[in-house]
Design an enzyme around this catalytic site. Sequence first.
Site: not given
Length: 559
Positions: A193, A491
């Site tokens: 994160h 992606c």
Amino acid sequence: MTTPAHSVLRGTPVVPGVAAGPALLVRGEVSPDAIARFGDGDFADADAAMAAYDDAVAAVADGFARKADQATGPAAEVLTASAGLARDKGLRGAVSKNVAAGQGLVTAVDGAVEQFVTIFTNMGGLMAERVTDLEDIERRVVAHLVGEPEPGVPTPAEPSVLIAEDLAPSDTSGLDPALITALVTERGGATSHTAIIARQLGIPCVVGTAGITDVGRGTFLVVDGESGEVEVGGDPAEAQRRVEASRAAREELARWSGPASTSDGIPVKLLANVADGPSAVQASAEPVQGVGLFRTELCFLNATDEPSAEEQADIYASVLGAFGEGQHVVIRTLDAGSDKPIAFATLPGEENPALGVRGLRLSFGNPGLMDRQLDGIRIAAERTGTETWVMAPMVATVAEAADFAEKVRARGLKPGIMVEIPSAALLAHRMLEVVDFLSIGTNDLTQYAMAADRMATDLAHLTDPWQPAVLQLIAITAEAGKQAGKSVGVCGEAAADPLLACALVGMGVTSLSMAARAVRPVGAQLSRVSMDTCEAAAEAALGASDPMAGRDAVRALLH
């Protein structure tokens, strides 16, 4: 152990750029004195204790929600998920059980969190990422209970380098790039994160840096987000020269306006990753040719009931409508499960959800879930007129791909699949016989190929997308696309790395989708190199012995 006054540490680089400044350490714990003064809280009974817990949880969750409202893209996504985790009924149940057994409230919270940390860690995969978030929630709840400010990033008196063992999304999402010049963490990998949000903010970042928390507060640091080197000490004048050169280079990159191509004119599609309508509008202002990944599941994290096809269409149209002629939007069907549970879709109680019923697999036992989503996408595409491609996550077999493609084509849309499972990469040529495009999700592909949790600090070198084995799977997939004459994109977070982007293009990848903030640096880098150089970069990366060697080899070719 104290880090020598002048030394060089090395970690995994995730956001390029050179920055310098004094070390600013994150205060991660609640004061032991405050906890001792609080004691057992002196509550009248268990109900009173749980009422205090509920008040503290509400304050923490509301704080996450407020930050999510002020953020966009990945930052908003993870903060919304943290708010939901803070309110989790299972966590509250564990706290209540501990209180009923006679434990003080702080002790009860600690025991309940430890129970869930063990569960998440044993689950592995994406669930292990939530451990940092859960521990952050515990610290904030306890701070509210004992009457202290929530722990987190202090406000520096001067521009500083933020260092920590690890950072929760609530720490990183609100950082001011004018005051925090770089991020360095001891834990975490390229897909953590911290790394994802740092990319969105554009702050130079190095993660997985062993020994960084041993430096003293105020120690002068020079952070190189391209090489992964963190210089402890050093000459401030020389550091300032490097920082200025890096700033000038980044400003030059920011002036790049597209469209993307190599220096010899080979076009490369640069696309944006989006989560909702606002992030799509923001991305459309960048020099992108559309969206390469619309994460639809992030629109429904807080939904208790499944929206109708018409209700879903309104959400999808807000994204499709942000893009027009000459652009397209790739919509990923629900990637629910694992670390993104959705009340109306996810199966409860799985022992290992990262390897369980997630993504496309949810439709096996609930085909209506997929049918209604595809109907919503069809309605939105017809309403906006935007070229719409649809792909399924977690596809493992050719039969799964063929069944999905049939449903998509029946609605007049273009079908594709995500390549996240190694079997899909190895069978890419056969997958392309039944679908029209492939999109490589490097985050999960890396995790599954290397059998390593993304958040396992000791294994961060394995979860690096520069791993030669992962690049080999990407190369196999890209070659299948070249032979079939069909689009193969990337992606995952790997697409946002300007160095790796050149190697990916050299392998035959035709599009790169990333956080909108990363588009200009990637496009500018590609414009400086020929396809021959990209192919040489691909060969160097594939032939390297490890990720660092691959980075060094490609950097030497391009600079």
